[in-house]
Design a protein around this motif. Sequence first.
Motif, PDB file in Angstrom:
ATOM      1  N   ARG A 125      47.114  -5.278  36.977  1.00 13.16           N
ATOM      2  CA  ARG A 125      47.910  -5.452  38.173  1.00 13.16           C
ATOM      3  C   ARG A 125      49.243  -6.124  37.839  1.00 13.16           C
ATOM      4  O   ARG A 125      49.300  -7.113  37.116  1.00 13.16           O
ATOM      5  N   TYR A 126      50.297  -5.565  38.428  1.00 17.04           N
ATOM      6  CA  TYR A 126      51.645  -6.047  38.141  1.00 17.04           C
ATOM      7  C   TYR A 126      51.854  -7.480  38.614  1.00 17.04           C
ATOM      8  O   TYR A 126      52.645  -8.224  38.032  1.00 17.04           O
ATOM      9  N   TYR A 127      51.150  -7.892  39.670  1.00 13.30           N
ATOM     10  CA  TYR A 127      51.385  -9.248  40.170  1.00 13.30           C
ATOM     11  C   TYR A 127      50.968 -10.309  39.158  1.00 13.30           C
ATOM     12  O   TYR A 127      51.385 -11.458  39.255  1.00 13.30           O
ATOM     13  N   GLY A 128      50.152  -9.934  38.163  1.00 10.78           N
ATOM     14  CA  GLY A 128      49.859 -10.876  37.096  1.00 10.78           C
ATOM     15  C   GLY A 128      51.102 -11.247  36.306  1.00 10.78           C
ATOM     16  O   GLY A 128      51.206 -12.350  35.763  1.00 10.78           O
ATOM     17  N   ASN A 129      52.079 -10.323  36.235  1.00  7.16           N
ATOM     18  CA  ASN A 129      53.327 -10.608  35.524  1.00  7.16           C
ATOM     19  C   ASN A 129      54.147 -11.695  36.200  1.00  7.16           C
ATOM     20  O   ASN A 129      55.010 -12.301  35.573  1.00  7.16           O
ATOM     21  N   LEU A 130      53.905 -11.923  37.481  1.00  6.88           N
ATOM     22  CA  LEU A 130      54.709 -12.877  38.229  1.00  6.88           C
ATOM     23  C   LEU A 130      54.237 -14.306  38.041  1.00  6.88           C
ATOM     24  O   LEU A 130      54.864 -15.234  38.526  1.00  6.88           O
ATOM     25  N   THR A 131      53.119 -14.488  37.336  1.00  7.28           N
ATOM     26  CA  THR A 131      52.585 -15.827  37.136  1.00  7.28           C
ATOM     27  C   THR A 131      52.328 -16.136  35.680  1.00  7.28           C
ATOM     28  O   THR A 131      52.694 -17.182  35.175  1.00  7.28           O
ATOM     29  N   TYR A 132      51.676 -15.213  34.979  1.00 10.50           N
ATOM     30  CA  TYR A 132      51.255 -15.506  33.622  1.00 10.50           C
ATOM     31  C   TYR A 132      52.441 -15.723  32.692  1.00 10.50           C
ATOM     32  O   TYR A 132      53.467 -15.070  32.797  1.00 10.50           O
TER      33      TYR A 132
END
Length: 355
Positions: A125-132
């Motif tokens: 999921r792309y939203y993982g890029n916004l945190t990790y």
Amino acid sequence: LNETVEQLTLPMEATPVLSMSERSWLKLHSLSFHGEYVDVAQMKAFPLFLSKGPRLRSLFMTVRQLPKTAYRRAPILGYRPPDDPFQPASIRLRSLTIAYPDPDDDIFSVDATDLHQLSLRDWPRYYGNLTYVDRQITGSPAPILTHAECLSILRRMNVPRLTSLELVYLVNPGVVDDELLSYISRAFPRLEHLQLHRYRADKEENVDYEHIAKLLVAACSLRTVRLNLNLHGDHGPYCNFVPTRQSWLAKFRDEIGPSIIGILQELPLLGCCELLYHQLGGSTWTEFRPAHGPEPHFIEYHDQDVHLYVIRLELLPSSSPLHDISHSYVGTLSFFQYDCAADMALGECPSRHLE
């Protein structure tokens, strides 16, 4: 095997695509791949392999792309000019799921008049890029589609029987996705289930979620709507700062959700609208029901949206049973959800600087 098998679900790391493409798969109707490509040769063999399955009806590919290759996005059927002597076999898909698709791929030119389900998505999921912090572990080298690319794909496809649609896309700065949303609302008269993951390239954009909901009201056949709108102020997954999470939950539950469902409840068949909410332990779909629907009208934990990814833990020797499948060393696979909250300093929310 190739003469009798009807369904295949395989990890990409253990799949000998090159040798499989040398055979015809005349009864194969359902094909599912997950994991990660091994090399470019495996990736390039896919168009030939799929051309050997003329009865294919369901294709599901959530495969992480290879980094640092000439392929920005992996080919499925690839692209060939109309006068090319080699053309892929004629297939009539009923279900198609592709992570990080190429909008120019010939897979979107096959006969899709029987297609009921279409998912142009991300994996992981792309939203993982916004945190990790470590994107080498969690992210994908391939970019998600832009809203214009999504629209170009949908316009290429003739899908009169489509009932379920998932899109994951990025809205570039200074542009709007109204044309895409309006097209979805009017082009698919049988559409019942819609899932949108809309990301903003402009981190300062204040997403007008009410405007988005008003555009979707024209899709009068919808029964369920799932929205991940990457809203300004959303702390993202695995925020460990309690006041930030509590503040966002209150706004999410008492303001944003009721506002969206208040508009979407004009849809005559709508059962619920689900919004993505990032809890400390993972991301879940929370349910908002129309005022005329059954209580409760808000369900905080409805369905988990897992964003698992694959890592290779160890190599098996050629004497292992898997050697008969891959004819090479293959990795055993472990699917897990990385909880980076344990690695964060208490009181710090790493995603706040992304807003």
